[in-house]
Motif scaffolding. Structure first.
Motif, short mmCIF file in Angstrom:
data_model
loop_
_atom_site.label_atom_id
_atom_site.label_comp_id
_atom_site.label_asym_id
_atom_site.label_seq_id
_atom_site.Cartn_x
_atom_site.Cartn_y
_atom_site.Cartn_z
N SER A 10 0.89 -1.21 0.01
CA SER A 10 0.01 0.03 -0.19
C SER A 10 0.65 1.29 -0.01
N VAL A 139 -3.10 0.14 -3.59
CA VAL A 139 -2.99 -1.33 -3.05
C VAL A 139 -2.52 -1.91 -4.27
N ARG A 166 -7.05 1.68 6.28
CA ARG A 166 -5.76 1.61 6.22
C ARG A 166 -5.13 1.80 7.73
#
Length: 240
Positions: A10, A139, A166
């Motif tokens: 990410s 991501v 996240r």
């Protein structure tokens, strides 16, 4: 059914901690290894788990440089038996900032993800052709067919990471910890992140370890867990 390692990256450049990664190593469970440490005198400053058969690693981290590298088996033409080199060398080179060999013919096919504060990239080698691509913001999930959103494990993990919150790694891993433990999916399922397989009478293959990694200007967090034989929570060890 294919069996493989998995790396989810990410990258969010506007966040205080721009780079997060969740990495699962799959291997023959009888293959010996040791937990992350400074195992390589020729690469001072690098940390990672060591494969005791070939001496390399599947994941290397340079905390000072805020850089990490992950290698996954690829698909394609195998290297010649004579002179074959271990793919475990590659994360050590990439994490230390050294160039890869110009000629990759001695390596079996691979995907090599290198990530840091400015983004992530992936080198692929299928035994004949080399390619390098920058991974996009957001991501990306890489398996042994590459950044392949149609592969069942990648598809499920990608959807879960995009739909979830996240984490702020300064405080913990939030929902990522349950995902990393494989919660909600049987280990025999094609979409399982944490797997176990038995071939023949006793040749056992599966997920041997999980890494959760965060790289930011003011934070490096590196957590590691060996995968238990029975499904359940992961016991993380804080490496950094």
């Amino acid at each position: 059914m294919a069996i493989m390692c998995t790396v989810a990256v990410s990258f969010e450049p506007s966040f205080p901690v721009p780079l997060l990664a969740l990495a699962v190593r799959d291997e023959l469970l009888m293959r010996p290894w040791e937990a992350p440490g400074a195992h390589w005198p020729r690469h001072p400053g690098l940390l990672g788990g060591i494969d005791l058969v070939a001496g390399g690693t599947w994941l290397a981290v340079d905390p000072a440089a805020r850089r990490a590298a992950f290698v996954l088996n690829g698909r394609g033409q195998l290297a010649p038996e004579h002179g074959r080199r271990s793919r475990g060398e590659l994360p050590l080179l990439a994490a230390s900032g050294a160039p890869l060999p110009a000629d990759l013919a001695a390596f079996d096919p691979f995907y090599l993800v290198t990530a840091g504060l400015t983004g992530a990239s992936m080198v692929s080698w299928d035994g004949a052709e080399r390619d390098e691509t920058a991974l996009p913001e957001g991501v990306t999930v890489v398996v042994n067919s590459g950044a392949d959103p149609a592969e069942p494990r990648a598809a499920r993990l990608l959807a879960a990471l995009r739909a979830g919150v996240r984490p702020d790694p300064a405080g913990g891993w939030g929902d990522w910890l349950g995902l990393a433990a494989g919660q909600g999916v049987a280990r025999e399922d094609d979409a399982a992140l944490i797997l176990r397989r038995t071939f023949g009478d006793d040749l056992r293959y599966g997920s041997s370890s999980v890494t959760l990694l965060a790289l930011g200007p003011d934070l490096v967090r590196y957590d590691f867990a060996a995968v238990p034989d029975e499904p359940g929570p992961l016991v993380l060890t804080r490496v950094l």
